[in-house]
Design a protein around this motif. Structure first.
Motif, PDB file in Angstrom:
ATOM      1  N   ALA A   6       0.933  -1.116  -0.251  1.00 23.46           N
ATOM      2  CA  ALA A   6      -0.070  -0.123  -0.039  1.00 23.46           C
ATOM      3  C   ALA A   6       0.790   1.380  -0.095  1.00 23.46           C
ATOM      4  O   ALA A   6       0.456   2.030  -0.746  1.00 23.46           O
ATOM      5  CB  ALA A   6      -0.938   0.005   1.323  1.00 23.46           C
ATOM      6  N   LEU A   7       1.814   1.179   0.798  1.00 21.89           N
ATOM      7  CA  LEU A   7       2.765   2.408   0.901  1.00 21.89           C
ATOM      8  C   LEU A   7       3.528   2.700  -0.475  1.00 21.89           C
ATOM      9  O   LEU A   7       3.323   3.886  -1.086  1.00 21.89           O
ATOM     10  CB  LEU A   7       4.066   2.133   1.865  1.00 21.89           C
ATOM     11  N   GLU A   8       3.903   1.641  -1.307  1.00 23.84           N
ATOM     12  CA  GLU A   8       4.419   1.943  -2.534  1.00 23.84           C
ATOM     13  C   GLU A   8       3.511   2.254  -3.573  1.00 23.84           C
ATOM     14  O   GLU A   8       3.501   3.065  -4.531  1.00 23.84           O
ATOM     15  CB  GLU A   8       4.840   0.567  -3.040  1.00 23.84           C
ATOM     16  N   ALA A   9       2.182   1.715  -3.438  1.00 19.27           N
ATOM     17  CA  ALA A   9       1.055   2.235  -4.485  1.00 19.27           C
ATOM     18  C   ALA A   9       0.904   3.822  -4.190  1.00 19.27           C
ATOM     19  O   ALA A   9       0.552   4.379  -5.216  1.00 19.27           O
ATOM     20  CB  ALA A   9      -0.156   1.544  -3.925  1.00 19.27           C
ATOM     21  N   ARG A  10       0.857   4.231  -2.944  1.00 20.53           N
ATOM     22  CA  ARG A  10       0.841   5.622  -2.692  1.00 20.53           C
ATOM     23  C   ARG A  10       1.532   6.296  -3.106  1.00 20.53           C
ATOM     24  O   ARG A  10       1.463   7.619  -3.645  1.00 20.53           O
ATOM     25  CB  ARG A  10       0.386   5.785  -1.232  1.00 20.53           C
ATOM     26  N   ARG A  30      -1.832  -4.906   1.891  1.00 21.14           N
ATOM     27  CA  ARG A  30      -1.572  -4.146   3.260  1.00 21.14           C
ATOM     28  C   ARG A  30      -1.201  -5.263   4.371  1.00 21.14           C
ATOM     29  O   ARG A  30      -1.912  -6.121   4.422  1.00 21.14           O
ATOM     30  CB  ARG A  30      -2.756  -3.792   3.817  1.00 21.14           C
ATOM     31  N   HIS A  31       0.199  -4.966   4.897  1.00 26.65           N
ATOM     32  CA  HIS A  31       0.578  -6.136   5.833  1.00 26.65           C
ATOM     33  C   HIS A  31       0.579  -7.533   5.232  1.00 26.65           C
ATOM     34  O   HIS A  31       0.303  -8.567   5.870  1.00 26.65           O
ATOM     35  CB  HIS A  31      -0.378  -6.009   7.092  1.00 26.65           C
ATOM     36  N   GLY A  32       0.709  -7.640   3.794  1.00 25.89           N
ATOM     37  CA  GLY A  32       0.901  -8.663   3.396  1.00 25.89           C
ATOM     38  C   GLY A  32      -0.257  -9.454   2.743  1.00 25.89           C
ATOM     39  O   GLY A  32      -0.517 -10.534   2.167  1.00 25.89           O
ATOM     40  N   LYS A  33      -1.551  -8.828   2.923  1.00 25.95           N
ATOM     41  CA  LYS A  33      -2.724  -9.435   2.645  1.00 25.95           C
ATOM     42  C   LYS A  33      -3.286  -8.502   1.413  1.00 25.95           C
ATOM     43  O   LYS A  33      -3.201  -7.480   1.565  1.00 25.95           O
ATOM     44  CB  LYS A  33      -3.839  -9.219   3.989  1.00 25.95           C
ATOM     45  N   PRO A  34      -3.867  -9.301   0.485  1.00 20.31           N
ATOM     46  CA  PRO A  34      -4.276  -8.509  -0.698  1.00 20.31           C
ATOM     47  C   PRO A  34      -5.527  -7.772  -0.211  1.00 20.31           C
ATOM     48  O   PRO A  34      -6.383  -8.337   0.324  1.00 20.31           O
ATOM     49  CB  PRO A  34      -4.718  -9.434  -1.764  1.00 20.31           C
TER      50      PRO A  34
END
Length: 81
Positions: A6-10, A30-34
């Protein structure tokens, strides 16, 4: 299918859009969960159109077909025995 956090996507939405334009699907985690999947909108519309066309073909093939005088209700009751 590419997976990004999520961080990379932002931080890099522009590069994600470029990948999507090239036909790649992206899963955001997010935290490894899709959590989300990004796909090209044109591809999604195409999938729906293909599904509708397949449904129409199935209906066309079913025309004129019969169950030999047996009703659906009789088949269901027979299956319960």
């Amino acid at each position: 299918m590419r997976t990004v956090g999520a961080l990379e996507a932002r931080k890099t939405p522009g590069s994600l859009l470029e990948l999507i334009e090239m036909g790649e699907d992206i899963v955001i985690t997010r935290h490894g969960k899709p959590m989300a999947r990004l796909v090209a909108l044109v591809e999604e519309i195409d999938r729906k159109a293909r599904a509708r066309a397949a449904g129409k073909r199935l209906l066309e093939r079913a025309k004129g077909q019969s169950l030999g005088g047996i009703s659906i209700k009789e088949l269901i009751e027979d299956g319960r025995r």
